[in-house]
Design an enzyme around this catalytic site. Structure first.
Site, PDB file in Angstrom:
ATOM      1  N   GLY A 106       0.810  -1.208   0.000  1.00 42.54           N
ATOM      2  CA  GLY A 106       0.000   0.000   0.000  1.00 42.54           C
ATOM      3  C   GLY A 106       0.844   1.259   0.000  1.00 42.54           C
ATOM      4  N   SER A 107       0.333   2.306   0.632  1.00 36.05           N
ATOM      5  CA  SER A 107       0.889   3.652   0.468  1.00 36.05           C
ATOM      6  C   SER A 107       2.288   3.853   1.034  1.00 36.05           C
ATOM      7  CB  SER A 107      -0.066   4.674   1.089  1.00 36.05           C
ATOM      8  OG  SER A 107      -1.286   4.688   0.388  1.00 36.05           O
TER       9      SER A 107
END
Length: 559
Positions: free
Chosen positions: A274-275
């Protein structure tokens, strides 16, 4: 004629039936006893034992003496030691032998109690011999790294398995003559002394490992998650002070744990980060000189790309963000638009340099290399999703080492779990003394990314104010990624949430990375941020790292 008869008989004994007579002689009057080697200890970085061999005994028998009362003796041993009655009974009645093992690695006190009970009943032929027992005094602390020994005394997981040849040493033996059930004092005997195994020192700090595991357990259970991992790295050396997994187990009783909890998820399991991956994307862009932290990005509410539509995790109108604002607010759309400026091949090269798609080589069997598709195979949408951490898979240790590159001034330092050097069961030499380094981005680019990450923990602008530590400058990044379900092979509505950060941001000393799988609610900031805060605060205090006294410049997130 007489001489010929003797010659034929001698030829028969020495040539034709030699092995049979040797076997008969050994069965009747020669006993060989194993002299177990003492297994080396596994310790933390300060020499505190995590696995050690303590006094133990084996129960042995002379079947020529135990046979008349085999049933009664087997009943006592099976009842007291929880071993198979019929197996013990068979050994107590074994023909043509004067030596049999009945039970191995029995704690000394218990073995002597059993022997006393047997003798009190008037039975003879059972005795004890030295046989060290493996003990794990720290119980579940570091269990997923240390591993355990199974019921057969064989290394079964973790460091116990990977460094088994080094730890185990070489057993010795004693061979001697017996008569009438007793050892002949002046008979022939031969002793081969055992060689003890070597000790193994891990890089983890038992106190930090204990605290990290407790924080992780609370974080996962409070979030309603399935599992989690947490890692603490020394920023400069890459040494792991803690590699925690939850759920875990007690290596003194591994049979009570499920198989999935016996190994280290932080090293073996791969997931989409993810981020957190956005900081690697920004690092590549900055290092190439394609952007600055103040580059202006117009972020629309949604972004059509190929046959897909990219969204942010939050609903918004058109935003006018700086690149720092893109990281602070964790905008997928802003990251994709920025990444358009870097070529696929160049971007892939940076991700490989950060360690994605390759094992770290810490010396753990089954370590995951993660998944980084070759850029030649990328679909038009693939670089977009990789830029914000989907479509690429990492292990927790792998991602921690990647983010640590930014903390370490742009130099990747290979993480290590072994203090000094050690040789694995496959012949590979690993350890902190063999750790390699490589420059991935410039020092300037690393400082710029660090400043952008500081905005994440800013109380007003960032996505993880709960990660801020009073008095310290903290750089961090949240991560929330969709998970691929095992049954459907598709995104099934579950998530991985995480937080990676380091402190002090302007003079990094430690990196902490926390990952939780499938929480019932919350994201990387609300779930991982508080856990990071607790662990990092503990480490900074334990190692007496003072605040630098500097103040982070106010981040500019909009234009």
């Amino acid at each position: 004629m007489v001489i010929s008869v003797f010659a034929v008989r001698l030829f028969q004994i020495q040539g034709i039936d030699a092995q049979a007579y040797v076997a008969r002689a050994e069965a009747e009057g020669v006993v060989t006893v194993e002299l177990p080697a003492t297994r080396g200890s596994i310790t933390d970085r300060n020499g505190v034992p995590l696995a050690e061999s303590v006094d133990g005994l084996m129960l042995v028998a002379d079947p020529t003496m135990t046979k008349p009362h085999a049933s009664e003796i087997a009943t006592i041993i099976a009842r007291r030691l929880s071993v198979d009655y019929f197996e013990v009974l068979s050994r107590l009645r074994k023909p043509d032998t004067r030596f049999q093992y009945l039970a191995r690695r029995v704690p000394s006190t218990l073995a002597n109690e059993v022997l006393d009970e047997i003798k009190a009943r008037g039975f003879s032929g059972v005795d004890t011999r030295r046989d060290p027992v493996r003990d794990y005094p720290a119980r579940d602390v570091g269990a997923n790294l240390v591993g355990f020994m199974n019921d057969l005394g064989k290394a079964a997981e973790g460091a116990e398995l990977m460094f088994d040849p080094m730890l185990s040493g070489v057993d010795g033996s004693a061979t001697y003559e017996t008569g009438g059930g007793n050892r002949i004092p002046l008979g022939d005997n031969e002793v081969v002394a055992p060689r003890s195994g070597h000790d193994l020192a891990l890089t983890i700090d038992r106190d930090v490992q204990w605290y990290t595991q407790r924080v992780l357990r609370t974080t996962v259970t409070n979030a309603g998650g399935d599992s989690g991992s947490a890692i603490v790295l020394d920023t400069r050396t890459g040494e792991a002070l803690a590699v925690a997994d939850y759920p875990t187990f007690d290596p003194n009783d591994p049979s009570s744990a499920t198989k999935g909890n016996l190994s280290s998820r932080a090293i073996r399991d791969a997931y989409e980060p993810g981020s957190v991956n956005k900081v690697l994307t920004m690092a590549a862009l900055l290092d190439q000189g394609l952007v600055t932290p103040q580059t202006k990005i117009t972020v629309p509410p949604v972004l059509p790309r190929s046959d897909r539509v990219i969204h942010d995790y939050f609903v918004h109108d058109t935003l006018h963000l700086t690149l720092t604002g893109v990281i602070a607010k964790s905008s997928n759309i802003g990251t994709v638009l920025a990444a358009d400026q870097i070529k696929d091949k160049t971007y892939y090269r940076y991700l490989k340099a950060f360690g994605l798609g390759s094992r770290t080589g810490v010396g753990v069997e089954g370590e995951s290399a993660g998944v980084l598709p070759d850029f030649h195979d990328w679909l038009p949408i693939q670089k977009d999703t990789i830029s914000f951490g989907q479509g690429v898979a990492v292990s927790a240790l792998q991602m921690a080492a990647a983010v640590n590159t930014i903390a370490n001034g742009g130099v990747y330092v290979q993480p290590s779990l072994v203090k000094g050097t050690a040789t694995t069961s496959t012949g590979e030499t690993v350890g902190s003394a063999t750790s390699t380094t490589r420059r991935v981005i410039s020092e300037k680019a690393a400082r710029q990314v660090t400043g952008m990450m500081e905005a994440v923990t800013d109380l007003d602008e960032g996505t993880a104010p709960s990660a801020a530590i009073p008095g310290y400058r903290v750089a961090g990044k949240t991560g929330t990624a969709q998970r691929v379900g095992a049954k459907c092979g598709c995104y099934d509505g579950t998530f991985t949430v995480s937080f990676a950060g380091f402190a002090p941001a302007d003079d990094p000393r430690f990196l902490v990375y926390v990952v939780v799988q499938n929480p019932a609610g919350g994201g990387g900031g609300s779930v991982g941020g508080p856990a990071f805060n607790k662990i990092m605060t503990h480490v900074l205090q334990k190692y007496a790292v003072p605040p630098t006294g500097s103040v982070a410049p106010a981040p500019r997130v909009e234009w």
